[in-house]
Enzyme design. Structure first.
Site, PDB file in Angstrom:
ATOM      1  N   ARG A 137       4.084 -15.253  -3.844  1.00 40.52           N
ATOM      2  CA  ARG A 137       2.509 -15.762  -4.153  1.00 40.52           C
ATOM      3  C   ARG A 137       1.813 -15.140  -5.265  1.00 40.52           C
ATOM      4  O   ARG A 137       0.725 -14.604  -5.292  1.00 40.52           O
ATOM      5  CB  ARG A 137       1.767 -15.720  -2.916  1.00 40.52           C
ATOM      6  CG  ARG A 137       2.316 -16.470  -1.539  1.00 40.52           C
ATOM      7  CD  ARG A 137       1.538 -16.284  -0.643  1.00 40.52           C
ATOM      8  NE  ARG A 137       1.621 -15.217   0.402  1.00 40.52           N
ATOM      9  CZ  ARG A 137       0.504 -14.417   0.381  1.00 40.52           C
ATOM     10  NH1 ARG A 137      -0.507 -14.853   0.127  1.00 40.52           N
ATOM     11  NH2 ARG A 137       0.487 -13.205   1.177  1.00 40.52           N
ATOM     12  N   GLY A 181       0.809  -1.302   0.016  1.00 38.86           N
ATOM     13  CA  GLY A 181      -0.039  -0.090   0.130  1.00 38.86           C
ATOM     14  C   GLY A 181       0.824   1.325   0.036  1.00 38.86           C
ATOM     15  O   GLY A 181       1.807   1.324   0.485  1.00 38.86           O
ATOM     16  N   ARG A 190     -24.390  14.154  19.616  1.00 37.42           N
ATOM     17  CA  ARG A 190     -24.427  12.702  18.861  1.00 37.42           C
ATOM     18  C   ARG A 190     -23.207  12.076  19.268  1.00 37.42           C
ATOM     19  O   ARG A 190     -22.239  12.667  19.824  1.00 37.42           O
ATOM     20  CB  ARG A 190     -24.343  12.912  17.511  1.00 37.42           C
ATOM     21  CG  ARG A 190     -25.488  13.258  16.841  1.00 37.42           C
ATOM     22  CD  ARG A 190     -25.410  13.512  15.387  1.00 37.42           C
ATOM     23  NE  ARG A 190     -26.565  13.483  14.503  1.00 37.42           N
ATOM     24  CZ  ARG A 190     -26.607  14.046  13.353  1.00 37.42           C
ATOM     25  NH1 ARG A 190     -25.658  14.477  12.735  1.00 37.42           N
ATOM     26  NH2 ARG A 190     -27.863  14.106  12.800  1.00 37.42           N
ATOM     27  N   ASP A 192       3.623  -0.548  12.180  1.00 34.78           N
ATOM     28  CA  ASP A 192       3.687  -1.477  12.621  1.00 34.78           C
ATOM     29  C   ASP A 192       4.690  -2.430  12.400  1.00 34.78           C
ATOM     30  O   ASP A 192       5.059  -3.786  12.955  1.00 34.78           O
ATOM     31  CB  ASP A 192       2.278  -2.622  12.523  1.00 34.78           C
ATOM     32  CG  ASP A 192       2.092  -2.836  10.834  1.00 34.78           C
ATOM     33  OD1 ASP A 192       3.029  -2.261  10.124  1.00 34.78           O
ATOM     34  OD2 ASP A 192       1.438  -3.384  10.529  1.00 34.78           O
ATOM     35  N   GLY A 238       6.551  -2.350   3.045  1.00 34.99           N
ATOM     36  CA  GLY A 238       5.897  -3.038   4.488  1.00 34.99           C
ATOM     37  C   GLY A 238       6.462  -4.352   4.840  1.00 34.99           C
ATOM     38  O   GLY A 238       7.145  -4.767   4.269  1.00 34.99           O
ATOM     39  N   ASP A 239       5.592  -5.062   5.633  1.00 32.83           N
ATOM     40  CA  ASP A 239       6.144  -6.412   5.959  1.00 32.83           C
ATOM     41  C   ASP A 239       6.211  -7.330   5.032  1.00 32.83           C
ATOM     42  O   ASP A 239       7.034  -8.300   4.790  1.00 32.83           O
ATOM     43  CB  ASP A 239       5.303  -6.794   7.199  1.00 32.83           C
ATOM     44  CG  ASP A 239       3.739  -6.894   6.898  1.00 32.83           C
ATOM     45  OD1 ASP A 239       3.105  -6.148   6.264  1.00 32.83           O
ATOM     46  OD2 ASP A 239       3.397  -7.989   7.310  1.00 32.83           O
ATOM     47  N   GLY A 240       5.138  -7.322   4.065  1.00 28.19           N
ATOM     48  CA  GLY A 240       4.901  -8.270   2.731  1.00 28.19           C
ATOM     49  C   GLY A 240       6.416  -7.899   2.006  1.00 28.19           C
ATOM     50  O   GLY A 240       7.070  -8.875   1.509  1.00 28.19           O
ATOM     51  N   MET A 247      -7.468   3.142   9.874  1.00 27.34           N
ATOM     52  CA  MET A 247      -6.705   2.033   9.446  1.00 27.34           C
ATOM     53  C   MET A 247      -5.608   1.612  10.448  1.00 27.34           C
ATOM     54  O   MET A 247      -5.471   2.539  11.350  1.00 27.34           O
ATOM     55  CB  MET A 247      -6.140   2.599   8.070  1.00 27.34           C
ATOM     56  CG  MET A 247      -6.912   2.170   6.763  1.00 27.34           C
ATOM     57  SD  MET A 247      -6.208   2.636   5.407  1.00 27.34           S
ATOM     58  CE  MET A 247      -7.124   2.170   4.222  1.00 27.34           C
ATOM     59  N   GLY A 248      -4.681   0.716  10.160  1.00 23.12           N
ATOM     60  CA  GLY A 248      -3.654   0.397  11.077  1.00 23.12           C
ATOM     61  C   GLY A 248      -3.527  -1.052  11.175  1.00 23.12           C
ATOM     62  O   GLY A 248      -2.585  -1.635  11.804  1.00 23.12           O
ATOM     63  N   ARG A 249      -4.456  -1.717  10.368  1.00 24.12           N
ATOM     64  CA  ARG A 249      -4.378  -3.424  10.380  1.00 24.12           C
ATOM     65  C   ARG A 249      -4.284  -3.786  11.932  1.00 24.12           C
ATOM     66  O   ARG A 249      -5.066  -3.454  12.682  1.00 24.12           O
ATOM     67  CB  ARG A 249      -3.030  -3.960   9.780  1.00 24.12           C
ATOM     68  CG  ARG A 249      -3.441  -3.695   8.047  1.00 24.12           C
ATOM     69  CD  ARG A 249      -2.472  -4.667   7.566  1.00 24.12           C
ATOM     70  NE  ARG A 249      -0.973  -4.541   7.929  1.00 24.12           N
ATOM     71  CZ  ARG A 249       0.028  -5.575   7.420  1.00 24.12           C
ATOM     72  NH1 ARG A 249      -0.638  -6.559   6.580  1.00 24.12           N
ATOM     73  NH2 ARG A 249       1.056  -5.423   7.812  1.00 24.12           N
ATOM     74  N   THR A 268       5.358   2.295   6.034  1.00 26.26           N
ATOM     75  CA  THR A 268       3.868   2.015   6.491  1.00 26.26           C
ATOM     76  C   THR A 268       3.337   3.005   6.999  1.00 26.26           C
ATOM     77  O   THR A 268       3.954   3.519   8.041  1.00 26.26           O
ATOM     78  CB  THR A 268       3.674   0.699   7.123  1.00 26.26           C
ATOM     79  OG1 THR A 268       2.039   0.513   7.306  1.00 26.26           O
ATOM     80  CG2 THR A 268       4.729   0.286   8.225  1.00 26.26           C
ATOM     81  N   ILE A 269       1.848   3.264   6.689  1.00 32.11           N
ATOM     82  CA  ILE A 269       1.275   4.307   7.733  1.00 32.11           C
ATOM     83  C   ILE A 269       0.827   3.783   8.921  1.00 32.11           C
ATOM     84  O   ILE A 269       0.553   4.583   9.947  1.00 32.11           O
ATOM     85  CB  ILE A 269      -0.271   4.940   7.208  1.00 32.11           C
ATOM     86  CG1 ILE A 269      -1.006   3.636   6.632  1.00 32.11           C
ATOM     87  CG2 ILE A 269       0.317   5.557   5.636  1.00 32.11           C
ATOM     88  CD1 ILE A 269      -2.462   4.184   6.579  1.00 32.11           C
ATOM     89  N   ASP A 270       0.990   2.369   9.105  1.00 33.47           N
ATOM     90  CA  ASP A 270       0.439   1.780  10.271  1.00 33.47           C
ATOM     91  C   ASP A 270       1.429   1.771  11.209  1.00 33.47           C
ATOM     92  O   ASP A 270       1.018   1.409  12.512  1.00 33.47           O
ATOM     93  CB  ASP A 270       0.121   0.166   9.904  1.00 33.47           C
ATOM     94  CG  ASP A 270      -0.826  -0.187   8.800  1.00 33.47           C
ATOM     95  OD1 ASP A 270      -1.622   0.856   8.478  1.00 33.47           O
ATOM     96  OD2 ASP A 270      -0.723  -1.037   7.989  1.00 33.47           O
TER      97      ASP A 270
END
Ligand code: F6P
Length: 375
Positions: free
Chosen positions: A91, A18, A187, A154, A127-129, A194-196, A150-152
Protein backbone atom coordinates in the site's frame (compact mmCIF):
# COMPACT_ATOMS: atom_id res chain seq x y z
CA UNK A 1 14.73 -23.58 -13.73
CA UNK A 2 12.49 -21.40 -11.51
CA UNK A 3 14.12 -18.94 -9.09
CA UNK A 4 12.87 -21.09 -6.25
CA UNK A 5 14.85 -24.11 -7.45
CA UNK A 6 18.11 -22.29 -8.18
CA UNK A 7 21.07 -22.99 -5.90
CA UNK A 8 21.55 -20.07 -3.54
CA UNK A 9 24.57 -17.86 -3.96
CA UNK A 10 23.24 -14.42 -3.08
CA UNK A 11 20.69 -13.40 -0.44
CA UNK A 12 19.23 -10.14 0.83
CA UNK A 13 17.92 -9.12 4.24
CA UNK A 14 15.49 -6.34 5.03
CA UNK A 15 14.27 -4.93 8.34
CA UNK A 16 10.77 -3.45 8.19
CA UNK A 17 8.21 -1.87 10.52
CA UNK A 18 9.01 -0.26 13.86
CA UNK A 19 12.51 -1.05 15.08
CA UNK A 20 13.12 -3.41 18.00
CA UNK A 21 16.24 -4.12 20.05
CA UNK A 22 17.93 -7.16 18.51
CA UNK A 23 17.61 -6.27 14.81
CA UNK A 24 21.36 -5.73 14.46
CA UNK A 25 22.00 -9.11 16.08
CA UNK A 26 19.77 -10.74 13.41
CA UNK A 27 21.66 -8.91 10.66
CA UNK A 28 24.98 -10.14 12.08
CA UNK A 29 23.78 -13.74 12.40
CA UNK A 30 22.34 -13.77 8.86
CA UNK A 31 25.50 -12.22 7.42
CA UNK A 32 27.98 -14.51 9.17
CA UNK A 33 25.89 -17.64 8.53
CA UNK A 34 25.50 -16.68 4.85
CA UNK A 35 29.18 -15.83 4.35
CA UNK A 36 30.12 -19.12 6.02
CA UNK A 37 28.24 -20.90 3.22
CA UNK A 38 30.05 -18.88 0.56
CA UNK A 39 26.98 -16.73 -0.23
CA UNK A 40 26.95 -12.98 -0.86
CA UNK A 41 24.73 -11.14 1.59
CA UNK A 42 23.07 -7.80 0.86
CA UNK A 43 21.15 -5.53 3.19
CA UNK A 44 18.20 -3.59 1.75
CA UNK A 45 18.05 -0.11 3.22
CA UNK A 46 15.03 1.50 4.92
CA UNK A 47 12.69 -1.47 4.87
CA UNK A 48 11.85 -2.16 1.24
CA UNK A 49 12.45 1.42 0.10
CA UNK A 50 16.04 0.59 -0.92
CA UNK A 51 14.84 -1.88 -3.56
CA UNK A 52 12.04 0.38 -4.79
CA UNK A 53 14.28 3.23 -5.86
CA UNK A 54 14.41 4.03 -9.61
CA UNK A 55 16.51 1.37 -11.34
CA UNK A 56 19.72 3.39 -11.61
CA UNK A 57 19.75 4.00 -7.85
CA UNK A 58 18.81 0.54 -6.60
CA UNK A 59 22.47 -0.41 -6.14
CA UNK A 60 22.69 2.49 -3.67
CA UNK A 61 19.66 1.19 -1.83
CA UNK A 62 21.41 -2.06 -1.00
CA UNK A 63 24.58 -2.53 0.99
CA UNK A 64 26.91 -5.50 0.66
CA UNK A 65 27.30 -7.02 4.11
CA UNK A 66 30.79 -8.19 5.00
CA UNK A 67 32.51 -9.46 8.17
CA UNK A 68 33.69 -5.90 8.80
CA UNK A 69 30.27 -4.33 8.30
CA UNK A 70 28.64 -6.48 10.98
CA UNK A 71 31.47 -6.39 13.51
CA UNK A 72 30.51 -5.18 17.00
CA UNK A 73 26.80 -4.64 16.33
CA UNK A 74 25.15 -7.41 18.39
CA UNK A 75 24.61 -5.15 21.40
CA UNK A 76 23.45 -2.09 19.47
CA UNK A 77 19.79 -1.03 19.43
CA UNK A 78 18.01 0.02 16.21
CA UNK A 79 18.92 -1.37 12.80
CA UNK A 80 22.04 -0.52 10.79
CA UNK A 81 19.90 -0.94 7.63
CA UNK A 82 17.22 1.56 8.63
CA UNK A 83 13.52 0.77 8.61
CA UNK A 84 10.14 2.33 8.01
CA UNK A 85 6.58 1.63 9.08
CA UNK A 86 5.19 4.16 6.61
CA UNK A 87 6.11 2.71 3.22
CA UNK A 88 4.33 -0.63 3.06
CA UNK A 89 5.01 -1.82 -0.53
CA UNK A 90 1.54 -3.41 -0.68
CA UNK A 91 0.00 0.00 0.00
CA UNK A 92 2.75 2.37 -1.09
CA UNK A 93 1.66 6.02 -0.86
CA UNK A 94 2.09 7.96 -4.11
CA UNK A 95 1.28 11.65 -4.39
CA UNK A 96 -0.92 12.42 -7.41
CA UNK A 97 -0.61 15.69 -9.39
CA UNK A 98 -3.66 17.11 -7.55
CA UNK A 99 -1.89 16.55 -4.21
CA UNK A 100 -4.08 13.63 -3.16
CA UNK A 101 -2.50 10.35 -2.03
CA UNK A 102 -3.09 7.05 -3.78
CA UNK A 103 -1.87 3.71 -2.44
CA UNK A 104 -0.38 1.27 -4.95
CA UNK A 105 0.92 -2.28 -4.73
CA UNK A 106 4.64 -2.32 -5.58
CA UNK A 107 5.45 -5.90 -4.62
CA UNK A 108 5.95 -6.89 -8.30
CA UNK A 109 8.70 -4.28 -8.51
CA UNK A 110 10.42 -5.77 -5.44
CA UNK A 111 10.47 -9.23 -7.02
CA UNK A 112 11.68 -7.80 -10.35
CA UNK A 113 14.41 -5.64 -8.81
CA UNK A 114 15.71 -8.42 -6.58
CA UNK A 115 15.94 -10.70 -9.63
CA UNK A 116 17.69 -7.93 -11.54
CA UNK A 117 20.33 -8.00 -8.83
CA UNK A 118 20.54 -11.80 -8.89
CA UNK A 119 19.21 -12.15 -5.35
CA UNK A 120 18.11 -15.77 -4.90
CA UNK A 121 16.29 -15.40 -1.59
CA UNK A 122 15.07 -12.81 0.89
CA UNK A 123 15.17 -12.89 4.67
CA UNK A 124 12.54 -10.42 5.80
CA UNK A 125 12.61 -9.32 9.43
CA UNK A 126 9.46 -7.66 10.73
CA UNK A 127 6.14 -7.70 12.55
CA UNK A 128 2.65 -8.49 11.27
CA UNK A 129 2.73 -5.87 8.47
CA UNK A 130 6.02 -7.28 7.14
CA UNK A 131 4.66 -10.80 7.48
CA UNK A 132 1.88 -9.97 4.99
CA UNK A 133 4.51 -8.54 2.64
CA UNK A 134 6.60 -11.74 3.00
CA UNK A 135 3.49 -13.74 2.17
CA UNK A 136 2.75 -11.65 -0.94
CA UNK A 137 6.36 -11.85 -2.16
CA UNK A 138 6.49 -15.59 -1.57
CA UNK A 139 3.27 -16.05 -3.57
CA UNK A 140 4.88 -14.06 -6.39
CA UNK A 141 7.68 -16.61 -6.67
CA UNK A 142 10.36 -15.13 -4.44
CA UNK A 143 12.08 -17.47 -2.00
CA UNK A 144 11.35 -15.90 1.41
CA UNK A 145 12.07 -16.72 5.04
CA UNK A 146 10.42 -14.47 7.62
CA UNK A 147 12.00 -13.59 10.97
CA UNK A 148 9.44 -12.32 13.52
CA UNK A 149 10.19 -9.09 15.35
CA UNK A 150 8.21 -6.84 17.64
CA UNK A 151 8.47 -5.36 21.12
CA UNK A 152 4.70 -5.94 21.42
CA UNK A 153 5.00 -9.77 21.56
CA UNK A 154 1.72 -9.97 19.63
CA UNK A 155 2.80 -12.25 16.77
CA UNK A 156 1.01 -15.57 16.70
CA UNK A 157 2.69 -18.98 16.24
CA UNK A 158 5.87 -17.95 18.06
CA UNK A 159 6.24 -18.15 21.81
CA UNK A 160 8.13 -14.84 21.81
CA UNK A 161 9.81 -12.27 19.61
CA UNK A 162 13.08 -10.47 20.28
CA UNK A 163 12.71 -6.90 21.52
CA UNK A 164 9.97 -7.77 24.01
CA UNK A 165 12.31 -8.64 26.87
CA UNK A 166 14.24 -5.37 26.48
CA UNK A 167 11.00 -3.36 26.41
CA UNK A 168 9.65 -5.13 29.49
CA UNK A 169 12.99 -4.64 31.30
CA UNK A 170 12.93 -0.90 30.67
CA UNK A 171 9.25 -0.56 31.62
CA UNK A 172 9.87 -2.53 34.82
CA UNK A 173 12.81 -0.34 35.78
CA UNK A 174 10.68 2.74 35.11
CA UNK A 175 7.91 1.44 37.39
CA UNK A 176 10.55 0.62 40.04
CA UNK A 177 11.80 4.20 39.89
CA UNK A 178 8.33 5.68 40.16
CA UNK A 179 7.56 3.90 43.45
CA UNK A 180 9.76 6.18 45.56
CA UNK A 181 8.66 9.48 44.03
CA UNK A 182 4.99 8.39 44.10
CA UNK A 183 5.35 7.40 47.79
CA UNK A 184 7.21 10.60 48.72
CA UNK A 185 4.47 12.79 47.25
CA UNK A 186 1.48 10.57 47.99
CA UNK A 187 0.56 10.69 44.33
CA UNK A 188 -0.98 8.47 41.73
CA UNK A 189 1.45 7.76 38.89
CA UNK A 190 -0.01 6.56 35.61
CA UNK A 191 2.53 4.91 33.27
CA UNK A 192 1.51 4.42 29.63
CA UNK A 193 3.37 1.76 27.67
CA UNK A 194 3.28 0.64 24.03
CA UNK A 195 1.98 -2.74 22.86
CA UNK A 196 -0.68 -1.85 20.28
CA UNK A 197 -3.81 -3.99 20.76
CA UNK A 198 -2.12 -6.44 23.16
CA UNK A 199 -1.27 -5.94 26.81
CA UNK A 200 1.90 -8.03 27.10
CA UNK A 201 4.31 -5.22 28.00
CA UNK A 202 1.94 -3.67 30.57
CA UNK A 203 1.15 -7.04 32.14
CA UNK A 204 4.73 -8.27 32.44
CA UNK A 205 6.19 -4.95 33.60
CA UNK A 206 3.24 -4.34 35.90
CA UNK A 207 3.64 -7.67 37.68
CA UNK A 208 7.46 -7.55 37.76
CA UNK A 209 7.46 -3.91 38.92
CA UNK A 210 4.65 -4.37 41.49
CA UNK A 211 2.19 -1.92 40.00
CA UNK A 212 -1.12 -1.67 41.87
CA UNK A 213 -3.37 -1.49 38.81
CA UNK A 214 -2.76 -2.93 35.32
CA UNK A 215 -5.00 -1.89 32.44
CA UNK A 216 -4.76 -4.00 29.28
CA UNK A 217 -6.85 -4.21 26.10
CA UNK A 218 -7.86 -7.81 26.80
CA UNK A 219 -9.61 -6.81 30.06
CA UNK A 220 -11.70 -3.65 29.48
CA UNK A 221 -11.59 -1.51 32.64
CA UNK A 222 -14.05 0.38 34.80
CA UNK A 223 -12.50 3.67 35.93
CA UNK A 224 -14.53 3.52 39.16
CA UNK A 225 -12.72 0.29 40.03
CA UNK A 226 -9.39 2.06 39.52
CA UNK A 227 -10.57 4.81 41.89
CA UNK A 228 -11.78 2.19 44.40
CA UNK A 229 -8.33 0.60 44.47
CA UNK A 230 -6.70 3.99 45.05
CA UNK A 231 -9.12 4.78 47.90
CA UNK A 232 -8.65 1.30 49.44
CA UNK A 233 -4.91 1.87 49.47
CA UNK A 234 -5.40 5.30 51.05
CA UNK A 235 -7.51 3.72 53.80
CA UNK A 236 -4.68 1.22 54.43
CA UNK A 237 -2.22 4.10 54.82
CA UNK A 238 -0.68 3.65 51.38
CA UNK A 239 -1.17 7.09 49.97
CA UNK A 240 0.27 6.39 46.55
CA UNK A 241 -0.72 4.14 43.67
CA UNK A 242 1.03 3.04 40.48
CA UNK A 243 -1.21 2.39 37.49
CA UNK A 244 0.35 0.89 34.34
CA UNK A 245 -1.79 1.23 31.25
CA UNK A 246 -1.25 -0.35 27.83
CA UNK A 247 -1.74 2.11 24.97
CA UNK A 248 -4.49 -0.15 23.58
CA UNK A 249 -6.45 -0.37 26.86
CA UNK A 250 -10.07 0.68 26.68
CA UNK A 251 -12.93 1.21 29.13
CA UNK A 252 -15.69 -1.42 29.15
CA UNK A 253 -18.00 -0.55 26.28
CA UNK A 254 -15.52 2.10 25.04
CA UNK A 255 -12.93 2.43 22.31
CA UNK A 256 -9.13 2.59 22.08
CA UNK A 257 -7.57 6.07 22.18
CA UNK A 258 -6.11 7.09 18.85
CA UNK A 259 -3.39 9.70 18.61
CA UNK A 260 -3.22 9.89 14.82
CA UNK A 261 -4.68 8.22 11.75
CA UNK A 262 -1.89 7.20 9.42
CA UNK A 263 -2.45 6.87 5.70
CA UNK A 264 -4.70 3.90 5.01
CA UNK A 265 -6.25 1.93 7.84
CA UNK A 266 -3.30 2.19 10.23
CA UNK A 267 -3.80 4.13 13.41
CA UNK A 268 -1.30 5.40 15.95
CA UNK A 269 -2.44 4.60 19.46
CA UNK A 270 -1.69 6.76 22.48
CA UNK A 271 -3.19 9.21 24.93
CA UNK A 272 -4.99 6.71 27.18
CA UNK A 273 -2.60 7.52 30.08
CA UNK A 274 -3.69 11.18 30.08
CA UNK A 275 -7.35 10.17 29.85
CA UNK A 276 -7.12 7.71 32.75
CA UNK A 277 -5.17 10.23 34.85
CA UNK A 278 -7.68 13.00 34.34
CA UNK A 279 -10.57 10.71 35.32
CA UNK A 280 -8.65 9.54 38.42
CA UNK A 281 -8.04 13.19 39.39
CA UNK A 282 -11.68 14.09 39.10
CA UNK A 283 -13.00 11.03 40.98
CA UNK A 284 -10.37 10.82 43.76
CA UNK A 285 -9.12 14.43 43.88
CA UNK A 286 -5.62 13.02 44.26
CA UNK A 287 -2.55 14.54 42.65
CA UNK A 288 -1.95 12.40 39.58
CA UNK A 289 0.94 12.45 37.12
CA UNK A 290 1.41 10.68 33.78
CA UNK A 291 4.58 9.18 32.33
CA UNK A 292 4.43 8.01 28.71
CA UNK A 293 7.33 5.64 28.02
CA UNK A 294 6.61 5.52 24.27
CA UNK A 295 9.62 5.01 22.01
CA UNK A 296 12.02 4.70 24.97
CA UNK A 297 10.78 1.09 25.02
CA UNK A 298 12.16 0.53 21.52
CA UNK A 299 15.58 2.03 22.16
CA UNK A 300 18.73 0.97 23.92
CA UNK A 301 20.82 -2.11 24.02
CA UNK A 302 19.02 -5.47 23.72
CA UNK A 303 19.05 -7.69 26.81
CA UNK A 304 21.12 -10.88 26.58
CA UNK A 305 17.86 -12.84 26.15
CA UNK A 306 16.85 -10.70 23.15
CA UNK A 307 20.34 -10.87 21.64
CA UNK A 308 20.31 -14.63 21.91
CA UNK A 309 16.81 -14.90 20.43
CA UNK A 310 17.79 -12.58 17.57
CA UNK A 311 21.04 -14.44 16.82
CA UNK A 312 19.23 -17.80 16.94
CA UNK A 313 16.46 -16.52 14.63
CA UNK A 314 18.96 -15.08 12.12
CA UNK A 315 21.08 -18.22 11.97
CA UNK A 316 17.95 -20.41 11.79
CA UNK A 317 16.68 -18.37 8.81
CA UNK A 318 19.88 -19.08 6.88
CA UNK A 319 19.80 -22.77 7.82
CA UNK A 320 16.21 -22.89 6.55
CA UNK A 321 17.32 -21.55 3.16
CA UNK A 322 20.25 -23.96 3.07
CA UNK A 323 17.85 -26.83 3.80
CA UNK A 324 15.65 -25.79 0.87
CA UNK A 325 12.81 -24.35 2.95
CA UNK A 326 10.71 -21.53 1.60
CA UNK A 327 7.69 -19.45 2.67
CA UNK A 328 8.22 -20.13 6.36
CA UNK A 329 8.54 -18.04 9.50
CA UNK A 330 11.16 -18.83 12.12
CA UNK A 331 9.38 -19.36 15.45
CA UNK A 332 10.28 -20.00 19.04
CA UNK A 333 8.83 -23.15 20.55
CA UNK A 334 10.94 -23.49 23.69
CA UNK A 335 13.45 -24.93 23.89
CA UNK A 336 13.53 -25.24 20.11
CA UNK A 337 13.45 -22.88 17.18
CA UNK A 338 11.09 -24.23 14.54
CA UNK A 339 9.53 -23.14 11.23
CA UNK A 340 5.86 -22.45 10.52
CA UNK A 341 4.34 -21.70 7.10
CA UNK A 342 3.91 -17.93 6.72
CA UNK A 343 0.33 -18.57 5.60
CA UNK A 344 -0.41 -20.09 9.02
CA UNK A 345 1.16 -17.26 11.01
CA UNK A 346 -0.51 -14.49 9.07
CA UNK A 347 -3.63 -12.58 10.05
CA UNK A 348 -3.84 -13.63 13.68
CA UNK A 349 -2.55 -11.68 16.63
CA UNK A 350 -1.48 -13.16 19.94
CA UNK A 351 -3.37 -11.57 22.82
CA UNK A 352 -2.92 -12.04 26.56
CA UNK A 353 -5.14 -14.96 27.60
CA UNK A 354 -7.27 -13.50 30.39
CA UNK A 355 -6.98 -16.73 32.36
CA UNK A 356 -3.20 -17.05 31.89
CA UNK A 357 -1.18 -17.82 34.98
CA UNK A 358 0.49 -14.39 34.80
CA UNK A 359 -2.94 -12.72 35.04
CA UNK A 360 -3.94 -15.09 37.86
CA UNK A 361 -0.63 -14.39 39.62
CA UNK A 362 -1.28 -10.65 39.40
CA UNK A 363 -4.74 -11.11 40.92
CA UNK A 364 -3.31 -13.32 43.70
CA UNK A 365 -0.79 -10.56 44.46
CA UNK A 366 -3.62 -8.08 44.89
CA UNK A 367 -3.02 -6.23 41.61
CA UNK A 368 -6.28 -4.88 40.14
CA UNK A 369 -7.30 -5.06 36.48
CA UNK A 370 -10.18 -2.71 37.32
CA UNK A 371 -12.74 -5.25 36.14
CA UNK A 372 -15.62 -6.92 37.95
CA UNK A 373 -13.36 -9.55 39.53
CA UNK A 374 -12.03 -8.76 42.99
CA UNK A 375 -8.23 -8.29 42.94
O1 F6P B 1 4.69 -2.20 16.96
C1 F6P B 1 5.66 -1.53 17.68
C2 F6P B 1 5.17 -0.19 18.16
O2 F6P B 1 6.19 0.38 18.93
C3 F6P B 1 3.84 -0.22 18.91
O3 F6P B 1 3.98 -0.64 20.24
C4 F6P B 1 3.39 1.20 18.75
O4 F6P B 1 1.98 1.31 18.81
C5 F6P B 1 3.87 1.56 17.37
O5 F6P B 1 4.93 0.68 17.05
C6 F6P B 1 4.37 2.99 17.28
O6 F6P B 1 4.70 3.27 15.96
P1 F6P B 1 5.45 4.59 15.47
O7 F6P B 1 6.90 4.24 15.42
O8 F6P B 1 4.88 4.86 14.12
O9 F6P B 1 5.18 5.69 16.45
Amino acid sequence: MSTKEKKISRIAISTGGGDAPGLNAVIRAVTLSGLKRGWDVYGIQDGFRGILLPEQYVEGGMVKLTFDKVRGITHLGGTMLGTSNRNNPMRYPIELPDGSIEEVDRTDEIVRNLRLHHIDALISVGGDGSLSISDALSKKGLRVIHVPKTIDNDLDKTDATFGFDTAVGFATESVDRLHSTAASHGRVMVVEVMGRYAGWIALHAGVAGSADVILIPEIPYDINKVAEKIKDRDRMGRHYTIVIVAEGAKPAGGKVTIREHKIGKDERLGGIGEQVASEIRSITEKETRVVVLGHLLRGGTPTSLDRLRALRFGAAAVRALDDGQDGVMVALDPPRVKYVPITEAIGQMKYVPVDSDTVLTARDLGISFADAKKA
